[in-house]
Design a protein around this motif. Structure first.
Motif, PDB file in Angstrom:
ATOM      1  N   GLU A   1      -2.405  -1.868  -5.947  1.00 37.88           N
ATOM      2  CA  GLU A   1      -2.692  -0.505  -5.127  1.00 37.88           C
ATOM      3  C   GLU A   1      -2.105   0.521  -6.053  1.00 37.88           C
TER       4      GLU A   1
ATOM      5  N   ARG B   1     -10.643  -4.333  -2.428  1.00 38.23           N
ATOM      6  CA  ARG B   1     -10.502  -4.345  -1.083  1.00 38.23           C
ATOM      7  C   ARG B   1     -11.536  -4.861  -0.313  1.00 38.23           C
TER       8      ARG B   1
ATOM      9  N   ASP C   1      -0.747  -8.111  -5.120  1.00 38.83           N
ATOM     10  CA  ASP C   1      -1.256  -7.094  -4.095  1.00 38.83           C
ATOM     11  C   ASP C   1      -0.846  -6.020  -4.053  1.00 38.83           C
TER      12      ASP C   1
ATOM     13  N   PRO D   1      -8.889  -1.286  -6.938  1.00 39.51           N
ATOM     14  CA  PRO D   1      -8.871  -1.388  -5.407  1.00 39.51           C
ATOM     15  C   PRO D   1     -10.152  -1.039  -4.763  1.00 39.51           C
TER      16      PRO D   1
END
Lengths: 368, 565
Positions: B397, B445, B393, B441
């Protein structure tokens, strides 16, 4: 001259009529509860009084001044009222003191006067020690008190409370109710209080307006609503009331000659000859010796409550689902009982559907 | 059984292998390349001093100048973004006005339009030959004023204004109506409500939006490339580009140091942002209905806001479009000389057509692979969280947080040498890898957020009846997150199709993208052709938006990024 007067007020949002033909007159210093099930329009009515909504029709007067009407509308900021919101609506960027002080500051009150007033109202609600806290650092009950203090600070003639106890637990609710009564007596302001809980309303209000589907069903003192309900809805809504379908055969002075289950009873009431509702409370029903009594019934179940056995029974042959009464002793399920009606109140019935409406109230009564 | 760290205690072996596969993927695509930037930057200098390379580069005059320019134009642009964003968001959010949806779309448009198109539009708008200003007698004489630090700040400020606008709108949509109503009951006048109640609540969002705009400005390549290079205002991103272009991979060491510097500034701003959002977050006690504007905006405010929005969103694009209809560079625009010559030329140009084809398949492939990674990832994150997943995670990013130029450099450093005899440097594959790292992302997301709403009992019920991992992923989980998956994939398509930052450093002959094509045409001085390609690419962008809009009717919920709020 009445203090607050609502004249034939209606409100619709688009196609949807939320309030219809609301009329109400209230003396100064009253404590009015707007009581009704959710969705009955009571909050909309409160917001109309506050000026946060504009009536679609009708007019609203306070102390002889028209606040809203076909051609007038006084903005909420010019009405000089206090309001406590259901969510409390405390301004998160200000401290407790800041929240209470802000309205005074805007009015241009001097610093020393402001300080004194804030200290006074915070003391009134018992929050003097928490003046520098932020809203999120307070418990639910404390926030409620800040909201109250904030509305008291400007010394309004009338304070509007929108379900102020909905977010508090049961224990806090009782102490806040006592607080409301005390503040009402101390300030002399008129309180208008929205609630869906009839126990809350009965506990604090001098006047109760029972609302249903956008209309006021009845306005009166708690005792009037209890003893002399005008409609079946009010009779059932207040204090776990029950209604039995009966027939009024004649009027006899103040009494109605009421036909129930083949017997004739003389009961007080407002009904004329014809189909009627007999409105009952638990204490109107007692056990009679075998062979006597007005209704035969079979015990459905019991629960122990407030020192007595709340007993639910199925009456026979009178078109009602369930009745409840309090007994001093346990009774086995299925036992046959003879029930005597000691008193009651008879109102007119206009083609109602007794079975269905009785059924709808079963859950409320058993849960209560 | 595989150890626990690869998934929760209730994870099956299939799940654990999936976690490991995802971890290796992210390692290859993101972590390893970005790591190369650090390893290179911390090399010893030519004379063997430890950290010598870093010391040499940081003390160089060019570095200092680029750093100063970067900070000055970024701060300038943030001032413009915040000023405009606050004014527009407050007006649109607090007052009732006509055509609010259209207004909001126009305000958000600078974010959709790619940097190089924005820059080109403003060049055409402020040129001495400006098709918009010249007929009004307002065209600047002599040099184009947009080729300057101020010009870069202005264009970046407008491009990033929507970031501030969106942050404030989001905060406003969460503003409880009763806070304002309580103030009105207390007889507090509107200006005072705005100043003492609403603005303090919005302040953290304004700050957060401003810092986001700052990060975007620091990492922006398109605007300083088109405006700053001719104006000799180098910033860090363009300095990296120019060094790599001028000296080739030999400059990689120096450039890596610049990239670290750039990353530090961007990451510092983002860290400050997350710190501030956590510290300053105003816990709201109010609840219930959100604030809805009820006061109509006064006439002057409506006129002003439309004028501003037309000025920043419509006029530059109008200038660009009009330029694209000129027969040749340097000709003044008039009704008589409107011509399609530029379009005929660019559509007859193999390189341009190839660029369109490349951008379409590169962005499409990237979107597809990212979806294939994001859906299993979101499934695991929602239903089988574990330590390794938490690490993934953080890692996914990184390439989105650091400036795009740094990601491109990372790819060069990582794949310059052949790996196991295969070299992807100079092929389209390196662009694909860069896109995969940077844009993941955008789909990850929203899909992860949607996955959190997915009832775990549905998955458990499928397990009970004996459905295997792939079946559950494909038939139970994927249908539940389809809307956000499509939304994210479209966002990747739109972003990747028009990007310039990555491909400017990674392209090779035959592998040009639309962004590279616009940039090189403008660089060669063929601004009318550049305008025509920009207009075509913008039309393609709107076509994809429209197609997505049509498609979204068949999807549950608000699938598209612009449908929320």
């Amino acid at each position: 001259m009445p203090h607050l007067s609502l004249r034939n007020i209606s409100k619709s949002f688009g196609e949807q009529d939320v309030l219809t033909g609301i009329g109400l007159e209230l003396p100064a210093g009253a404590f009015l509860a707007l009581l009704g099930p959710s969705g009955c329009g009571k909050t909309t009515l409160l917001r109309l009084i506050a000026g946060l909504e504009r009536p679609s029709q009708g007019s609203l007067w306070l102390d002889g001044r028209e606040l809203a009407g076909p051609s007038t509308f006084v903005l909420p900021e010019a009405r000089g009222l206090g309001m406590v919101f259901q969510s409390y609506a405390l301004w998160p960027s200000m401290t407790v003191q800041g929240n209470v002080e802000f309205g005074l500051k805007v009015q241009g009150m001097s610093r020393s006067e402001r300080k004194a007033r804030v200290a006074e109202v915070l003391a009134t609600v018992g929050l003097d020690a928490l003046a520098d806290r932020r809203p999120h650092e307070l418990s639910g009950g404390q926030r409620q008190r800040v909201a109250l203090a904030r509305s008291l600070a400007l010394r309004p003639r009338m304070i509007l409370l929108d379900e102020p106890l909905a977010n508090l637990d049961a224990h806090l609710r009782q102490s806040m109710l006592a607080e409301f009564r005390r503040l009402h007596a101390a300030t002399g302001a008129t309180f208008v209080f929205v609630t869906h809980d009839q126990d809350e309303a009965m506990a604090v209000a001098s006047h109760i307006a029972v609302m249903s589907q956008g209309r006021i069903e009845q306005v009166g003192t708690p005792e009037t609503l209890y003893r002399r309900p005008k409609t079946a809805m009010v009779a059932r809504f207040i204090s776990h009331g029950m209604t039995l379908p009966v027939e009024v055969t004649a009027r006899d002075g103040d009494l109605c000659r009421t036909l129930l289950n083949g017997q004739v009873l003389g009961l007080p009431g407002s009904a004329a000859e014809g189909p009627a509702w007999l409105c009952l409370h638990r204490e109107d029903l007692t056990i009679a010796p075998a062979g006597q009594g007005h209704i035969r019934a079979e015990v459905l179940g019991q629960n122990f409550r407030n020192g007595r056995y709340l007993t639910h029974v199925t009456p026979q042959g009178i078109g009602a689902d369930v009745l409840s009464l309090a007994l001093d002793h346990p009774v086995a399920q299925g036992t046959a009982l003879h029930i005597r009606i000691a008193s009651g109140w008879v109102i007119a019935r206009d083609g109602g559907t007794p079975v269905a409406s009785q059924g709808a109230y079963l859950t409320e009564r058993v849960d209560a | 059984m595989l150890p626990r760290m690869f998934g929760g205690s209730d994870a099956g072996n299939g799940e654990r292998w999936l976690v490991i596969a995802l971890f290796l993927y992210v390692l290859l695509v993101s972590v390893w390349p970005l790591g190369q930037v650090f390893l290179t930057a911390f090399q010893p200098g030519d004379d063997g001093r430890p950290l010598g390379l870093m010391a040499d580069t940081l003390t160089a005059r060019a570095t200092g100048r680029a750093l100063k320019n970067t900070l000055v134009v970024s701060l300038g642009s943030v001032a413009i973004s915040v000023g405009l964003g606050v004014a527009l968001a407050l007006t649109v959010g607090l007052l009732r006005m006509r055509a609010r949806a259209a207004l909001t779309f126009l305000i958000l448009m600078p974010l959709i339009i790619p940097s190089q198109t924005m820059a080109l539009s403003w060049i055409e708008l402020f040129g001495s030959n400006s098709p918009v200003l010249r007929p009004l007698g307002l065209a600047p004489q002599g040099a184009n004023p947009i080729y300057s630090s101020g010009g870069i700040a202005l264009v970046m400020g407008i491009e990033h204004m929507p970031l501030v606008f969106i942050a404030i709108r989001a905060a406003l949509s969460g503003l409880p109506a009763d806070l304002v109503e309580a103030a009105r009951i207390a007889a507090i006048p509107y200006p005072r409500i705005l100043r003492s109640i609403i603005l303090p609540i919005l302040a953290p969002s304004i700050l957060a939006g401003g810092l986001l705009a700052f990060t975007a400005a620091v990492g922006n390549f398109g605007v300083p490339a088109l405006l700053g290079i001719p104006a000799r205002v180098p910033v860090l991103t363009t300095l990296i580009y120019q060094r790599l272009n001028g000296f080739g991979p030999e400059a990689a060491g120096q450039v890596a140091v610049l990239a670290i510097l750039l990353t530090l500034i961007a990451v510092a701003a983002l860290l400050l942002r997350s710190l501030l959002t956590r510290q300053l977050r105003m816990p709201m006690s109010g609840s219930g209905r959100a604030f809805v504007a009820e006061h109509a905006a006064p006439g002057w405010a409506q006129v002003t806001i439309w004028a501003v929005v037309l000025m920043i969103a419509v006029l530059p694009l109008a200038a660009l479009t009009m330029t694209s209809f000129l027969p040749a560079v340097g000709v003044a625009f008039s009704a008589t000389n409107v011509s399609l010559a530029q379009y005929q030329a660019v559509l007859g140009n193999d390189a341009v057509l190839r660029a369109f084809a490349n951008s379409l398949w590169l962005s499409g492939l990237c979107a597809a692979i990212c979806v294939l990674v994001a859906v299993p990832y979101a499934y695991l994150a929602a239903h089988r969280p574990g330590p390794l997943l938490a690490a993934i995670d953080l890692m996914v990013e990184a390439p989105w947080v650091v400036p795009g130029t740094v990601v491109a450099l990372a790819m060069i450093l990582a794949f310059l040498q052949p790996i196991m005899g295969v070299s992807i440097y100079g092929t389209a594959a390196i662009i694909v890898l860069a896109y995969l790292a940077r844009f993941l992302p955008l789909v990850l997301r929203p899909v992860t957020a949607a996955a959190q709403l997915h009832d775990p009992a549905q998955d458990e019920a499928a397990r009970i009846i004996g459905a295997g991992l792939l079946r559950r992923l494909g038939q139970i989980f994927a249908p539940a997150v389809i809307a956000s998956t499509v939304g994210g994939a479209i966002l990747i398509m739109m972003t990747a199709m028009n990007e310039l930052t990555l491909s400017a450093l990674l392209w090779s002959t035959g592998n040009e993208t639309i962004g590279v094509m616009v940039f090189s045409l403008q660089y060669e001085g063929n601004s009318t052709a550049a305008a025509a390609v920009s207009v075509l690419s913008t039309l393609l962008l709107f076509a994809i938006c429209g197609l997505a809009q049509l498609l979204s009717r068949h999807l549950p919920g608000n699938a598209l990024p612009w449908q929320n709020g």
